[in-house]
Design an enzyme around this catalytic site. Sequence first.
Site, short mmCIF file in Angstrom:
data_model
loop_
_atom_site.label_atom_id
_atom_site.label_comp_id
_atom_site.label_asym_id
_atom_site.label_seq_id
_atom_site.Cartn_x
_atom_site.Cartn_y
_atom_site.Cartn_z
N THR A 127 0.83 -1.20 0.00
CA THR A 127 0.00 0.00 0.00
C THR A 127 0.87 1.25 0.00
O THR A 127 0.63 2.19 -0.77
CB THR A 127 -0.92 0.01 1.24
OG1 THR A 127 -1.71 -1.17 1.24
CG2 THR A 127 -1.82 1.22 1.24
N TYR B 274 -13.15 -4.03 -3.36
CA TYR B 274 -14.24 -3.64 -4.25
C TYR B 274 -15.22 -4.81 -4.49
O TYR B 274 -16.36 -4.75 -4.07
CB TYR B 274 -13.75 -3.07 -5.58
CG TYR B 274 -14.90 -2.45 -6.37
CD1 TYR B 274 -15.50 -1.28 -5.94
CD2 TYR B 274 -15.41 -3.08 -7.50
CE1 TYR B 274 -16.58 -0.74 -6.61
CE2 TYR B 274 -16.49 -2.54 -8.18
CZ TYR B 274 -17.07 -1.37 -7.74
OH TYR B 274 -18.14 -0.85 -8.40
N TYR C 11 -2.85 -10.02 4.67
CA TYR C 11 -2.92 -8.60 5.01
C TYR C 11 -4.37 -8.21 5.19
O TYR C 11 -5.13 -8.18 4.22
CB TYR C 11 -2.24 -7.78 3.91
CG TYR C 11 -2.19 -6.29 4.12
CD1 TYR C 11 -2.44 -5.70 5.37
CD2 TYR C 11 -1.88 -5.45 3.07
CE1 TYR C 11 -2.39 -4.33 5.54
CE2 TYR C 11 -1.81 -4.06 3.23
CZ TYR C 11 -2.07 -3.51 4.47
OH TYR C 11 -2.01 -2.15 4.63
N ARG D 114 -9.37 -0.08 4.16
CA ARG D 114 -9.09 0.17 2.74
C ARG D 114 -9.86 -0.76 1.82
O ARG D 114 -10.25 -0.37 0.73
CB ARG D 114 -7.58 0.01 2.47
CG ARG D 114 -6.75 1.18 2.95
CD ARG D 114 -5.30 1.01 2.51
NE ARG D 114 -4.47 2.12 2.93
CZ ARG D 114 -4.19 3.18 2.17
NH1 ARG D 114 -4.69 3.28 0.95
NH2 ARG D 114 -3.42 4.15 2.63
N LYS E 86 -0.49 -9.68 8.60
CA LYS E 86 -0.29 -8.27 8.93
C LYS E 86 -1.65 -7.76 9.37
O LYS E 86 -2.56 -7.64 8.56
CB LYS E 86 0.23 -7.49 7.72
CG LYS E 86 0.36 -5.99 7.97
CD LYS E 86 0.76 -5.24 6.71
CE LYS E 86 0.79 -3.73 6.98
NZ LYS E 86 1.11 -2.95 5.74
N ILE F 42 5.04 -4.30 10.28
CA ILE F 42 5.28 -3.86 8.91
C ILE F 42 4.91 -2.38 8.91
O ILE F 42 3.75 -2.02 9.06
CB ILE F 42 4.46 -4.68 7.90
CG1 ILE F 42 4.97 -6.13 7.93
CG2 ILE F 42 4.58 -4.10 6.50
CD1 ILE F 42 4.21 -7.09 7.02
#
Length: 293
Positions: free
Chosen positions: A47, A110, A136, A141, A164, A206
């Site tokens: 990202t 999405y 992740y 997001r 993560k 991270i």
Amino acid sequence: MKKVIFKGCGTALVTPFTNDGINYEELRKLIEFQILEGIDSLIICGTTGESSTMTLEEKKSVIEFSVKIANGRVPIIAGTGGNNTKEAINLSKYAQSVGVDGLLLVTPYYNKTTQAGLIKHFSEIAQSVHLPIILYSVASRTGLNIEPETCLELSKIPNIVAIKEASGNIAQVAKIAQLCKDDLAIYSGNDDQIVPILSLGGLGVISVLSNIYPKFTHNLVMDYLSGNWQKACASQLYAIPLINALFSEVNPIPVKYAMNKIGFNCGVPRLPLVELTEKNKEKIDLELQKFAI
């Protein structure tokens, strides 16, 4: 316990852009700086690296370049996830072919999916490669959380070794740790929650902060893991104002400005991201001045 890719701090590295593409000379400088400062791993095309606005060829090139420059000195973890399982498999296979040490797979965005779909998506990618995989989870997001029970199912896959965790939900992290035990290592995905997640058995972070201060962030984690909890906690609290400034706008807008401010040439974020506002530039400037280590 499964093979651990790294303990400590992995930097979610920014990608330096020019008007025409990737600034490879600056990327080389960033990698060398991180290694010199003692970072434990580098995460490429995540990202913070603006992978969502990089072309497929740019991703491949940056991944291969980073492996070449690191030359085995630190593990290189490539962000190869996406919301198209077939494309994620193809990029994961490519990253494996050029010598990365692990993969970071974000949840599909999405189109999202169900928890059953997540298990199928990640399973298909894992079966296509032999590399260790870090899941992740960043619902802010992607709109899709990896539930603890889903983590348990995924932890049964041999090469899914870690997560993560960027949900911000400490209770959820605790449940993942309780359910998965040693079958799924946990890394903090939020710089303001490094110590809380380490206290639940996490192995590191991270990090965005470590783009600027890799040694400081590495030392924070290692202090905790070596038993110097008070020093680690003091470092965590000391860094909070700068961390807040680095997230005053959407990541990586602030950290790219900060990197340019300390002497690198990382360019500006790609649209639809825009440059940092003047108000928040002043905030970053102030916190960088105050951050004495």
